[in-house]
Design an enzyme around this catalytic site. Structure first.
Site, PDB file in Angstrom:
ATOM      1  N   SER A 146       0.612   4.656  -3.209  1.00 39.26           N
ATOM      2  CA  SER A 146      -0.155   5.265  -4.293  1.00 39.26           C
ATOM      3  C   SER A 146      -0.016   4.467  -5.575  1.00 39.26           C
ATOM      4  CB  SER A 146       0.308   6.703  -4.538  1.00 39.26           C
ATOM      5  OG  SER A 146      -0.453   7.283  -5.585  1.00 39.26           O
ATOM      6  N   LYS A 148       1.615  11.394   1.432  1.00 34.06           N
ATOM      7  CA  LYS A 148       0.594  10.699   0.641  1.00 34.06           C
ATOM      8  C   LYS A 148      -0.693  11.525   0.590  1.00 34.06           C
ATOM      9  CE  LYS A 148      -1.619   7.390  -1.518  1.00 34.06           C
ATOM     10  NZ  LYS A 148      -3.034   7.611  -1.284  1.00 34.06           N
ATOM     11  N   HIS A 159      -0.120  14.262  -1.841  1.00 38.02           N
ATOM     12  CA  HIS A 159      -0.188  13.682  -3.184  1.00 38.02           C
ATOM     13  C   HIS A 159      -1.634  13.622  -3.649  1.00 38.02           C
ATOM     14  CE1 HIS A 159      -1.189  10.164  -5.662  1.00 38.02           C
ATOM     15  NE2 HIS A 159      -0.025  10.332  -6.262  1.00 38.02           N
ATOM     16  N   ASN A 160      -2.526  13.148  -2.765  1.00 39.20           N
ATOM     17  CA  ASN A 160      -3.928  13.030  -3.133  1.00 39.20           C
ATOM     18  C   ASN A 160      -4.583  14.394  -3.326  1.00 39.20           C
ATOM     19  OD1 ASN A 160      -3.346  10.348  -2.680  1.00 39.20           O
ATOM     20  ND2 ASN A 160      -5.202   9.937  -1.531  1.00 39.20           N
ATOM     21  N   GLU A 181      -3.576  15.505  -6.593  1.00 34.74           N
ATOM     22  CA  GLU A 181      -4.334  14.683  -7.542  1.00 34.74           C
ATOM     23  C   GLU A 181      -5.733  15.260  -7.775  1.00 34.74           C
ATOM     24  OE1 GLU A 181      -6.532  10.458  -7.009  1.00 34.74           O
ATOM     25  OE2 GLU A 181      -4.390  10.437  -6.551  1.00 34.74           O
TER      26      GLU A 181
END
Length: 486
Positions: A130, A185, A188-189, A192
Site C-alpha cells: 500500500s 490489504k 485496508h482498501n 480507505e
C-alpha cells in the site's frame, strides 16, 4: 555489479518499476522481467540505467540470475495473469524458492495458490503493498502473509524497503498464514473507501450549507489535520481544494466529473463482510456511493423529476463546521470498528491468529490510510488483545460519547437539506444498533417463522432451544430442534 541478484521483480508497470528502484536504492541487486522485453529494455536503459539491476528477457533467464533460494516478486494484474506467470516460472524453480505476489489479488486465490505450491515445496507469499506509486518508490506499507518459512529469507529486504513510522518502526511485519496478507490489504482498501467517502461528505456539507470560499475550506481541512483527524487523506484534501487549473484559472476540483471509479477491493471487503456475517455497513455504503456516482445520467434526470426541500444555510457556520469535524471523527471510529470487527471474524474463520495492534502499526506509514489515529488503535489492542469491538475501548468509548451528538446533528441537518451522507448515516446507525439491547429483529424472526417455519428462540428460555408458532391459525407454540439459520 553482482552476477546474481538478491531478489527479482516480474512485472514492470509503474508499481513494479518503483519497487525495483526502491530495493536498488537500499543496496539490493534486483533482476527484472516483463512479459514484453521492450519494456524491460526501456527500463534498464532509462530509469534503471547505471544501477544494480539485471534485466532478463525470459523467465528462465530471470531465475538463472538469482541467488538461492530464489526470491521473485510478482507485480502483475490480479487474476489469471498471476496464475499464468506462476505456470511459466514453475519449471525453472526448485524446492525452497519463494514466490511473492505483490498485487491486489483476492485472498482466496492466494490461499489456493499457497496450497498448490506448498505441495511442490515452493514457498508462496501474498504481500499487500500500500502507498501507491510514491509509496512503492520511497517506502510502502507491506503486509506479507503465507508460508512462514519464507519470512526469514525476505524479512531484511521487506523491512528495509518499507515505510517507517514516526518512531522509526518499519511498517512491515508478518501477518499470518496463506491469504492473510492479501486479506489485510483488502480490508485496508475497504477502510480507505469509507475514509474517502466520509471526507467527501464532510466537504460537501460545508460547501452547501456554509458560505466558505474554497481557500477557506482548504484552510479548514488543513487545520483539522492538526487535530485527532491528522492523516494523509486529510493532508491531500487540503492540497486538492487549493489547486487551480492553469488554463482556466478555475479550481480543478470543480472541473472533475462527479463519477468515482473503483478497482474492486472495496467490493470484495463488503462481500466478505456478508460472507462472514459482519455489519461493515459504512464500508459497504462507501462502495455503493461510488456505484451511484457512476449513474450520472440517471441522477441528472432524477434531479428534474424528484422534489426535495429548500436548502437552508447554517446559521452558525463556525459552530456547524466544528460539528462536522466531530461528526467525521465519530464516523471514522465507527468505520474502523467495523473493519477490525471483520478482521477478527476472518481470523477466527481461517485460523490466522491475527495481531490487530500490529496491523494498525503497519498502517502508520507508507499506506493511504496512514494516520495519527492508528496509534490509538494500537494502544487499544495492546491493553486488551481480545477487544471485541474498538468502540468498547475506554478511549474510543469516551471519544464517541463526546462526538456522537455532533454526528446526530450533522446527519439530521443533511437529511433536512437534501444532502446525501450515506457513510455518516450508516456510521450513526451502526453506533446506535450496536449499543441497543433490543432490536426489532424479533419481528423479522417472527415473520420468517410465519411464512417459512424457520423457528425462533425465546428470551425466557436458554439459547439453542427453538420454537415454532402456527401464527395464522391456532397460535399454538411447540418446541423444535430445527435450526432457524437456513
Amino acid at each position: 555489479m553482482k552476477n546474481k541478484a538478491d531478489i527479482a521483480v516480474a512485472g514492470l508497470a509503474v508499481m513494479g518499476e518503483n519497487l525495483v528502484l526502491n530495493m536498488e536504492s537500499k543496496g539490493f541487486t534486483v533482476a527484472v522481467y516483463n512479459r514484453t522485453y521492450a519494456r524491460t529494455e526501456a527500463f534498464a536503459n532509462g530509469r534503471g540505467k547505471g544501477k544494480n539491476i539485471l534485466p532478463a528477457s525470459t523467465v528462465a533467464e530471470l531465475c538463472d540470475r538469482l541467488e538461492r533460494p530464489r526470491r521473485i516478486m510478482l507485480m502483475v494484474k490480479a487474476g489469471a495473469p498471476v496464475d499464468e506467470l506462476i505456470g511459466q516460472l514453475l519449471p525453472h524453480l526448485e524446492q525452497g524458492d519463494i514466490l511473492i505476489d505483490g498485487g491486489n489479488s483476492f485472498f482466496k486465490d492466494t490461499m489456493r495458490r499457497a496450497s498448490e505450491l506448498g505441495k511442490k515445496e515452493i514457498l508462496y507469499v501474498g504481500a499487500g503493498v500500500s502507498g501507491g506509486e510514491e509509496g512503492a518508490l520511497h517506502g510502502p506499507s507491506l503486509m506479507p502473509g503465507g508460508d512462514i518459512r519464507a519470512w526469514e529469507p525476505i524479512r531484511t529486504i521487506f523491512r528495509t524497503i518499507s515505510a517507517k513510522a514516526p518512531d522509526g518502526t518499519p511498517c512491515c511485519d508478518w501477518i499470518g498464514p496463506d491469504g492473510s496478507g492479501h486479506f489485510v490489504k483488502m480490508l485496508h482498501n475497504g477502510i480507505e473507501y469509507s475514509d474517502m467517502q466520509m471526507i467527501a461528505e464532510a466537504w460537501n456539507l460545508l460547501r452547501h450549507l456554509c458560505s466558505f470560499p474554497p481557500e477557506a475550506l482548504a484552510d479548514l481541512f488543513e487545520a483539522w489535520n492538526r487535530t485527532e483527524l491528522e492523516s494523509y487523506l486529510m493532508e491531500i484534501t487540503s492540497a486538492i481544494l487549493r489547486k487551480k487549473d492553469p488554463g482556466t484559472g478555475a479550481y480543478v476540483l470543480d472541473l472533475i466529473l462527479d463519477s468515482a471509479g473503483q478497482k474492486g477491493t472495496g467490493k470484495w471487503t463488503a462481500e466478505c463482510a456478508l460472507d462472514l456475517g459482519m455489519p461493515a455497513a459504512t464500508i459497504a455504503e462507501a462502495v455503493f456511493a461510488r456505484c451511484l456516482s457512476a449513474l450520472r445520467e440517471e441522477r441528472l434526470a432524477a434531479s428534474k423529476i424528484l422534489p426535495g426541500p429548500a436548502v437552508p444555510k447554517a446559521q452558525d457556520e463556525k459552530g456547524f463546521a466544528e460539528s462536522v469535524r466531530r461528526a467525521l471523527y465519530a464516523a471514522k471510529i465507527c468505520a474502523y470498528a467495523q473493519g477490525f470487527q471483520l478482521l477478527r471474524a476472518a481470523s477466527r474463520e481461517y485460523n490466522w491468529n491475527l495481531n490487530y495492534g500490529d496491523i494498525a502499526l503497519m498502517w502508520r506509514g507508507g499506506c493511504i490510510i496512514r494516520a495519527k489515529f492508528l496509534d490509538d488503535i494500537k494502544r487499544a489492542f495492546a491493553a486488551n488483545g481480545d477487544l471485541a469491538n474498538l468502540m468498547f475501548d475506554p478511549f474510543f468509548a469516551d471519544a464517541l460519547a463526546k462526538a456522537q451528538e455532533s454526528l446526530r446533528k450533522v446527519v439530521a441537518s443533511a437529511a433536512m437539506s437534501e444532502i446525501a451522507v450515506p457513510a455518516f448515516s450508516s456510521a450513526l446507525a451502526y453506533y446506535d444498533a450496536s449499543r441497543s439491547g433490543r432490536l426489532p429483529a424479533n419481528l423479522i424472526q417472527a415473520m420468517r417463522d410465519c411464512f417459512g417455519a424457520h423457528t425462533y428462540e425465546r428470551v425466557d428460555r436458554k439459547r439453542g432451544e427453538f420454537f415454532h408458532t402456527d401464527w395464522m391459525d391456532s397460535g399454538s407454540v411447540s418446541a423444535t430442534s430445527t435450526n432457524y439459520n437456513r
